[in-house]
Design a protein around this motif. Structure first.
Motif, PDB file in Angstrom:
ATOM      1  N   VAL A   1     -12.347  -8.379  -2.765  1.00  0.00           N
ATOM      2  CA  VAL A   1     -13.369  -7.418  -2.533  1.00  0.00           C
ATOM      3  C   VAL A   1     -13.269  -6.282  -3.200  1.00  0.00           C
ATOM      4  O   VAL A   1     -14.237  -5.528  -3.681  1.00  0.00           O
ATOM      5  N   VAL A   2     -12.072  -5.814  -3.149  1.00  0.00           N
ATOM      6  CA  VAL A   2     -11.783  -4.397  -3.644  1.00  0.00           C
ATOM      7  C   VAL A   2     -11.652  -4.575  -5.385  1.00  0.00           C
ATOM      8  O   VAL A   2     -12.386  -3.604  -5.945  1.00  0.00           O
ATOM      9  N   ALA A   3     -11.471  -5.509  -5.931  1.00  0.00           N
ATOM     10  CA  ALA A   3     -11.496  -5.687  -7.227  1.00  0.00           C
ATOM     11  C   ALA A   3     -13.143  -6.210  -7.622  1.00  0.00           C
ATOM     12  O   ALA A   3     -13.632  -5.366  -8.759  1.00  0.00           O
ATOM     13  N   VAL A   4     -13.690  -6.741  -7.012  1.00  0.00           N
ATOM     14  CA  VAL A   4     -15.273  -6.708  -7.010  1.00  0.00           C
ATOM     15  C   VAL A   4     -15.890  -5.552  -7.045  1.00  0.00           C
ATOM     16  O   VAL A   4     -16.684  -5.068  -7.933  1.00  0.00           O
ATOM     17  N   ALA A   5     -15.555  -4.845  -5.913  1.00  0.00           N
ATOM     18  CA  ALA A   5     -16.372  -3.436  -5.731  1.00  0.00           C
ATOM     19  C   ALA A   5     -16.193  -2.538  -7.004  1.00  0.00           C
ATOM     20  O   ALA A   5     -17.000  -1.648  -7.448  1.00  0.00           O
ATOM     21  N   LEU A   6     -14.662  -2.526  -7.342  1.00  0.00           N
ATOM     22  CA  LEU A   6     -14.446  -1.574  -8.569  1.00  0.00           C
ATOM     23  C   LEU A   6     -14.876  -2.196 -10.120  1.00  0.00           C
ATOM     24  O   LEU A   6     -15.524  -1.353 -10.919  1.00  0.00           O
ATOM     25  N   SER A   7     -15.159  -3.412 -10.114  1.00  0.00           N
ATOM     26  CA  SER A   7     -16.020  -4.168 -11.241  1.00  0.00           C
ATOM     27  C   SER A   7     -17.356  -3.938 -11.411  1.00  0.00           C
ATOM     28  O   SER A   7     -17.868  -3.985 -12.538  1.00  0.00           O
TER      29      SER A   7
ATOM     30  N   ALA B   1      -6.005  -1.569 -13.782  1.00  0.00           N
ATOM     31  CA  ALA B   1      -5.908  -0.529 -12.487  1.00  0.00           C
ATOM     32  C   ALA B   1      -5.481  -1.288 -11.396  1.00  0.00           C
ATOM     33  O   ALA B   1      -4.801  -0.333 -10.497  1.00  0.00           O
ATOM     34  N   THR B   2      -5.757  -2.362 -10.876  1.00  0.00           N
ATOM     35  CA  THR B   2      -5.361  -2.891  -9.787  1.00  0.00           C
ATOM     36  C   THR B   2      -4.051  -3.416  -9.671  1.00  0.00           C
ATOM     37  O   THR B   2      -3.511  -3.529  -8.572  1.00  0.00           O
ATOM     38  N   ARG B   3      -3.420  -3.645 -10.914  1.00  0.00           N
ATOM     39  CA  ARG B   3      -1.969  -4.334 -10.871  1.00  0.00           C
ATOM     40  C   ARG B   3      -1.384  -3.195  -9.938  1.00  0.00           C
ATOM     41  O   ARG B   3      -0.463  -3.555  -8.967  1.00  0.00           O
ATOM     42  N   GLY B   4      -1.127  -1.785 -10.314  1.00  0.00           N
ATOM     43  CA  GLY B   4      -0.258  -0.950  -9.619  1.00  0.00           C
ATOM     44  C   GLY B   4      -0.941  -0.541  -8.350  1.00  0.00           C
ATOM     45  O   GLY B   4      -0.287  -0.424  -7.166  1.00  0.00           O
ATOM     46  N   LEU B   5      -2.371  -0.601  -8.090  1.00  0.00           N
ATOM     47  CA  LEU B   5      -2.931  -0.519  -6.726  1.00  0.00           C
ATOM     48  C   LEU B   5      -2.451  -1.444  -5.729  1.00  0.00           C
ATOM     49  O   LEU B   5      -2.076  -1.185  -4.588  1.00  0.00           O
ATOM     50  N   PHE B   6      -2.557  -2.736  -6.033  1.00  0.00           N
ATOM     51  CA  PHE B   6      -2.342  -3.808  -5.223  1.00  0.00           C
ATOM     52  C   PHE B   6      -0.802  -3.905  -4.779  1.00  0.00           C
ATOM     53  O   PHE B   6      -0.407  -4.356  -3.904  1.00  0.00           O
ATOM     54  N   SER B   7      -0.047  -3.365  -5.754  1.00  0.00           N
ATOM     55  CA  SER B   7       1.479  -3.523  -5.723  1.00  0.00           C
ATOM     56  C   SER B   7       1.760  -2.399  -4.441  1.00  0.00           C
ATOM     57  O   SER B   7       2.530  -2.633  -3.727  1.00  0.00           O
TER      58      SER B   7
ATOM     59  N   ALA C   1      -0.686  -1.116  -2.212  1.00  0.00           N
ATOM     60  CA  ALA C   1      -1.727  -1.169  -1.223  1.00  0.00           C
ATOM     61  C   ALA C   1      -2.275  -2.554  -1.243  1.00  0.00           C
ATOM     62  O   ALA C   1      -3.614  -2.751  -1.581  1.00  0.00           O
ATOM     63  N   ASP C   2      -1.692  -3.401  -0.821  1.00  0.00           N
ATOM     64  CA  ASP C   2      -2.373  -5.006  -0.498  1.00  0.00           C
ATOM     65  C   ASP C   2      -3.130  -5.142   0.495  1.00  0.00           C
ATOM     66  O   ASP C   2      -3.170  -6.563   0.765  1.00  0.00           O
ATOM     67  N   THR C   3      -3.131  -4.294   1.591  1.00  0.00           N
ATOM     68  CA  THR C   3      -3.877  -4.379   2.743  1.00  0.00           C
ATOM     69  C   THR C   3      -4.699  -3.359   3.016  1.00  0.00           C
ATOM     70  O   THR C   3      -4.556  -2.473   2.357  1.00  0.00           O
ATOM     71  N   PRO C   4      -5.576  -3.494   3.849  1.00  0.00           N
ATOM     72  CA  PRO C   4      -6.488  -2.385   4.240  1.00  0.00           C
ATOM     73  C   PRO C   4      -5.652  -1.050   5.016  1.00  0.00           C
ATOM     74  O   PRO C   4      -5.839   0.131   4.607  1.00  0.00           O
ATOM     75  N   ALA C   5      -4.855  -1.555   5.595  1.00  0.00           N
ATOM     76  CA  ALA C   5      -3.713  -0.236   6.205  1.00  0.00           C
ATOM     77  C   ALA C   5      -3.139   0.366   5.380  1.00  0.00           C
ATOM     78  O   ALA C   5      -3.098   1.776   5.339  1.00  0.00           O
ATOM     79  N   LYS C   6      -2.575  -0.217   4.133  1.00  0.00           N
ATOM     80  CA  LYS C   6      -1.909   0.320   3.060  1.00  0.00           C
ATOM     81  C   LYS C   6      -2.720   1.208   2.332  1.00  0.00           C
ATOM     82  O   LYS C   6      -2.161   2.255   1.728  1.00  0.00           O
ATOM     83  N   MET C   7      -3.776   0.757   2.174  1.00  0.00           N
ATOM     84  CA  MET C   7      -5.056   1.579   1.295  1.00  0.00           C
ATOM     85  C   MET C   7      -5.444   2.684   2.099  1.00  0.00           C
ATOM     86  O   MET C   7      -5.274   3.773   1.488  1.00  0.00           O
ATOM     87  N   VAL C   8      -5.451   2.590   3.184  1.00  0.00           N
ATOM     88  CA  VAL C   8      -5.999   3.801   3.963  1.00  0.00           C
ATOM     89  C   VAL C   8      -4.650   4.846   4.320  1.00  0.00           C
ATOM     90  O   VAL C   8      -4.941   5.984   3.709  1.00  0.00           O
ATOM     91  N   ALA C   9      -3.474   4.354   4.084  1.00  0.00           N
ATOM     92  CA  ALA C   9      -2.264   5.159   4.401  1.00  0.00           C
ATOM     93  C   ALA C   9      -2.002   5.848   2.652  1.00  0.00           C
ATOM     94  O   ALA C   9      -1.596   6.973   2.676  1.00  0.00           O
ATOM     95  N   LEU C  10      -2.489   5.231   1.781  1.00  0.00           N
ATOM     96  CA  LEU C  10      -2.600   5.713   0.328  1.00  0.00           C
ATOM     97  C   LEU C  10      -3.308   7.375   0.318  1.00  0.00           C
ATOM     98  O   LEU C  10      -3.100   8.106  -0.261  1.00  0.00           O
ATOM     99  N   GLY C  11      -4.495   6.902   1.007  1.00  0.00           N
ATOM    100  CA  GLY C  11      -5.408   8.166   1.077  1.00  0.00           C
ATOM    101  C   GLY C  11      -6.343   8.190  -0.184  1.00  0.00           C
ATOM    102  O   GLY C  11      -5.900   7.486  -1.141  1.00  0.00           O
ATOM    103  N   GLU C  12      -7.324   9.037  -0.158  1.00  0.00           N
ATOM    104  CA  GLU C  12      -8.273   9.012  -1.107  1.00  0.00           C
ATOM    105  C   GLU C  12      -7.661   9.430  -2.504  1.00  0.00           C
ATOM    106  O   GLU C  12      -7.535   9.043  -3.670  1.00  0.00           O
TER     107      GLU C  12
ATOM    108  N   GLY D   1      -5.396   7.993  -7.850  1.00  0.00           N
ATOM    109  CA  GLY D   1      -4.626   7.902  -8.929  1.00  0.00           C
ATOM    110  C   GLY D   1      -4.255   6.527  -9.556  1.00  0.00           C
ATOM    111  O   GLY D   1      -4.197   6.707 -10.678  1.00  0.00           O
ATOM    112  N   HIS D   2      -4.279   5.537  -8.722  1.00  0.00           N
ATOM    113  CA  HIS D   2      -4.363   4.412  -9.510  1.00  0.00           C
ATOM    114  C   HIS D   2      -5.461   3.745 -10.303  1.00  0.00           C
ATOM    115  O   HIS D   2      -5.385   3.225 -11.086  1.00  0.00           O
TER     116      HIS D   2
END
Length: 93
Positions: A46-52, A63-69, A71-82, A87-88
């Protein structure tokens, strides 16, 4: 009780029966379609499709190689912050 009949949304000049034939031919030609996006589960897909929607699949994969390493869950994505997410994905705009 009778079922309500669903009406197909009609595009001018492209009747539902032509659309059905188009999809039948497409399914025959590509019975198992694949995406070029890299993902590991429904969430990362879903994240990759939205970005595409804003970039090519190739640039999204970079871009998602580093992002998914990170933050591979919604909670981790939220923890990364905007800022962390930005940055990813800065390379895709």
């Amino acid at each position: 009780m009778a079922k309500a009949k669903k009406s197909a949304k009609r595009i001018k000049g492209f009747p539902p029966e032509k659309a059905a034939e188009f999809y039948r031919r497409l399914a025959k030609a590509r019975p198992d379609p694949k995406t070029e996006l890299d993902y590991t589960d429904p969430y990362t897909r879903v994240v990759a499709v939205a970005l595409s929607a804003q970039a090519t699949d190739v640039s999204v994969n970079k871009a998602t190689r580093g992002l998914f390493s990170a933050a591979d869950t919604p909670a981790k994505m939220v923890a990364l912050g905007e800022e962390g997410v930005a940055g990813h994905i800065r390379t895709i705009g």
